[in-house]
Scaffold this active site. Structure first.
Site, PDB file in Angstrom:
ATOM      1  N   HIS A  34       0.933  -1.119   0.147  1.00 28.37           N
ATOM      2  CA  HIS A  34      -0.122   0.047   0.044  1.00 28.37           C
ATOM      3  C   HIS A  34       0.683   1.277  -0.108  1.00 28.37           C
ATOM      4  O   HIS A  34       0.427   2.350   0.391  1.00 28.37           O
ATOM      5  CB  HIS A  34      -0.796  -0.118   1.263  1.00 28.37           C
ATOM      6  CG  HIS A  34      -2.020  -1.031   1.146  1.00 28.37           C
ATOM      7  ND1 HIS A  34      -3.079  -1.000   0.143  1.00 28.37           N
ATOM      8  CD2 HIS A  34      -2.069  -2.346   1.335  1.00 28.37           C
ATOM      9  CE1 HIS A  34      -3.793  -2.059   0.316  1.00 28.37           C
ATOM     10  NE2 HIS A  34      -3.414  -3.023   0.942  1.00 28.37           N
ATOM     11  N   ASP A 168       2.613  -4.132  -9.574  1.00 29.39           N
ATOM     12  CA  ASP A 168       2.547  -5.782  -9.974  1.00 29.39           C
ATOM     13  C   ASP A 168       3.149  -5.507 -11.671  1.00 29.39           C
ATOM     14  O   ASP A 168       3.761  -6.524 -11.754  1.00 29.39           O
ATOM     15  CB  ASP A 168       1.217  -6.233  -9.840  1.00 29.39           C
ATOM     16  CG  ASP A 168       0.622  -6.022  -8.561  1.00 29.39           C
ATOM     17  OD1 ASP A 168       1.465  -6.045  -7.519  1.00 29.39           O
ATOM     18  OD2 ASP A 168      -0.587  -6.272  -8.427  1.00 29.39           O
ATOM     19  N   TYR A 217      -9.717  -2.084  -0.627  1.00 29.19           N
ATOM     20  CA  TYR A 217      -8.736  -1.439  -1.334  1.00 29.19           C
ATOM     21  C   TYR A 217      -8.991  -0.065  -1.699  1.00 29.19           C
ATOM     22  O   TYR A 217      -8.193   0.728  -1.368  1.00 29.19           O
ATOM     23  CB  TYR A 217      -8.266  -2.300  -2.540  1.00 29.19           C
ATOM     24  CG  TYR A 217      -7.206  -1.916  -3.230  1.00 29.19           C
ATOM     25  CD1 TYR A 217      -5.787  -2.455  -2.800  1.00 29.19           C
ATOM     26  CD2 TYR A 217      -7.199  -0.717  -4.159  1.00 29.19           C
ATOM     27  CE1 TYR A 217      -4.707  -1.955  -3.521  1.00 29.19           C
ATOM     28  CE2 TYR A 217      -6.016  -0.575  -4.950  1.00 29.19           C
ATOM     29  CZ  TYR A 217      -5.024  -1.076  -4.588  1.00 29.19           C
ATOM     30  OH  TYR A 217      -3.705  -0.735  -5.087  1.00 29.19           O
TER      31      TYR A 217
HETATM   32  C1  GLA Z   1      -2.497  -4.705  -4.969  1.00 27.33           C
HETATM   33  C2  GLA Z   1      -2.307  -3.796  -6.131  1.00 27.33           C
HETATM   34  C3  GLA Z   1      -0.678  -3.124  -6.135  1.00 27.33           C
HETATM   35  C4  GLA Z   1      -0.471  -2.727  -4.765  1.00 27.33           C
HETATM   36  C5  GLA Z   1      -0.820  -3.848  -3.503  1.00 27.33           C
HETATM   37  C6  GLA Z   1      -0.721  -3.357  -2.199  1.00 27.33           C
HETATM   38  O1  GLA Z   1      -1.593  -5.933  -5.176  1.00 27.33           O
HETATM   39  O2  GLA Z   1      -2.568  -4.314  -7.543  1.00 27.33           O
HETATM   40  O3  GLA Z   1      -0.873  -2.119  -6.926  1.00 27.33           O
HETATM   41  O4  GLA Z   1      -1.369  -1.499  -4.198  1.00 27.33           O
HETATM   42  O5  GLA Z   1      -2.169  -4.238  -3.838  1.00 27.33           O
HETATM   43  O6  GLA Z   1       0.784  -3.095  -1.887  1.00 27.33           O
END
Ligand code: GLA
Length: 360
Positions: A34, A168, A217
């Protein structure tokens, strides 16, 4: 007629490219969750589990993909618009990711192909980013990895309606084998940091599958935006600045981001100096911050982390990725864990290289 004229006369849309095979790794985030959408720091690592697509273009206007982990196939028109309202109605749901990438790329022709994956879906190991990147490469994306990451982020956002970060896509498209990436999301710079030979990373599934759009989220992201309103991006502020945030919940969210960025810096130093005890301690501290200040853990994840920390040879453990279920990552001495104990799935993961594409 010369060869040049013949080539010129051929309708460009009828030129069908040769079949391709793409591969995109999943990722485990070692520390720094995050933080990406707060212009902060993280240290993700691409892993030796991933998603492959074999695709044979044809002269049709439909992209048709089957998957070894889905019952129904995806069928998407090459001119589908990049609009969440349209993509969110597509069935089966996994086809929305394919549609997001098709809409973001607008390939000239359709074709058919097969998706295979070794990644657990909905486990926080970037199965959706791996699918999107692999599909983009199989459909013929050409260009720098930074653009590939952004195109895939845009496609996935349109598919899910969730504004995610870029961690990611960035790590899976630019990872370097044998290393984790130290990423600064302020400028998207990524520096490979070697993973010591005696560091073993084990990913353990909690058994709780989660679907990002159904989690808090987006709410956490909104809270970070609210906390940063007067301070600027939380990844850039110091610990004193957040004391001025009047709302106690927002202050705790900001404290997680600020302290997590420090932990990422110290974790990188610990890996470089081979201080695995310190690296493990920082991972565990990260979990505690994600659980108490950021509130993205679950009782099942907390119990799994606690159980792991009680086992000999485990140096640290934390939830990885967004949280709300999914996986835990543990740093252990080599061979410390007996993986058969973990019935929901466990993997010793190795630091792998970035996504690839070539002839099928
Ligand atoms: C998900 C999102 C990423 C990131 C993580 C938390 O995987 O796709 O971009 O925000 O959560 O670190």
């Amino acid at each position: 007629m010369t060869t040049g004229e013949q080539a010129h006369d051929r309708a460009p849309e009828l030129r069908v490219p040769p079949p391709r095979r793409s591969h995109c790794p999943g990722r485990v985030n070692l520390i720094g969750d995050h933080t990406d959408y707060n212009s902060g720091l993280a240290m993700p690592m691409a892993i030796d589990l991933g998603t492959d697509v074999v695709f044979e273009p044809d002269s049709s206007h439909l992209v048709v993909l089957r998957s070894d982990v889905e019952d129904d196939h995806a069928e998407v028109h090459v001119r589908i618009p990049l609009e969440h309202d349209v993509l969110s109605t597509i069935r089966p749901p996994w086809a929305r990711y394919v549609a997001g990438i098709v809409a973001a790329l607008r390939p000239r022709t359709g074709g058919w192909g097969q998706v295979t994956t070794t990644l657990p879906v909905g486990a926080g190991l970037s199965s959706s980013a791996a699918l999107c990147v692999s599909v983009a490469l199989a459909l013929g994306f050409e260009g720098p990895t930074s653009r590939l990451a952004k195109v895939c982020q845009r496609g996935e956002e349109a598919a899910t309606g969730v504004q995610g970060g870029i961690m990611d896509q960035l790590v899976t498209t630019s990872a370097v084998e044998g290393t984790a990436l130290f990423v600064d999301f302020a400028d998207l710079s990524a520096h490979p940091v070697g993973v010591p030979d005696d560091a073993e990373f084990v990913v353990i599934h909690s058994g709780q599958v989660r679907n990002l759009p159904a989690t808090a989220y987006a709410a956490r992201r909104a809270e970070c935006d609210a906390a940063s309103f007067h301070l600027g991006p939380l990844g850039h502020v110091g610990p004193e600045a957040i004391l001025g945030i009047p709302d106690p919940t927002l202050r705790r969210r900001a404290r997680h981001v600020v302290t997590e960025c420090d932990r990422v810096r110290w974790f990188a130093q610990a890996l470089v100096s081979g201080d695995l005890a310190e690296a493990g301690r920082l991972m565990t501290a990260s979990h505690q911050s994600l659980a108490s200040d950021f509130e993205v853990s679950t009782p099942v994840l907390d119990q799994l982390v606690e159980h792991l920390l009680g086992l000999p040879g485990v140096l640290g453990a934390r939830l990885t990725g967004a949280g709300f279920g999914g996986c835990v990552v543990a740093l252990t001495e080599p061979g410390a864990l007996d993986l058969v104990e973990f019935t929901a799935g466990a993997w010793r993961v190795r630091a792998s290289g970035a996504a690839t594409v070539g002839p099928a």
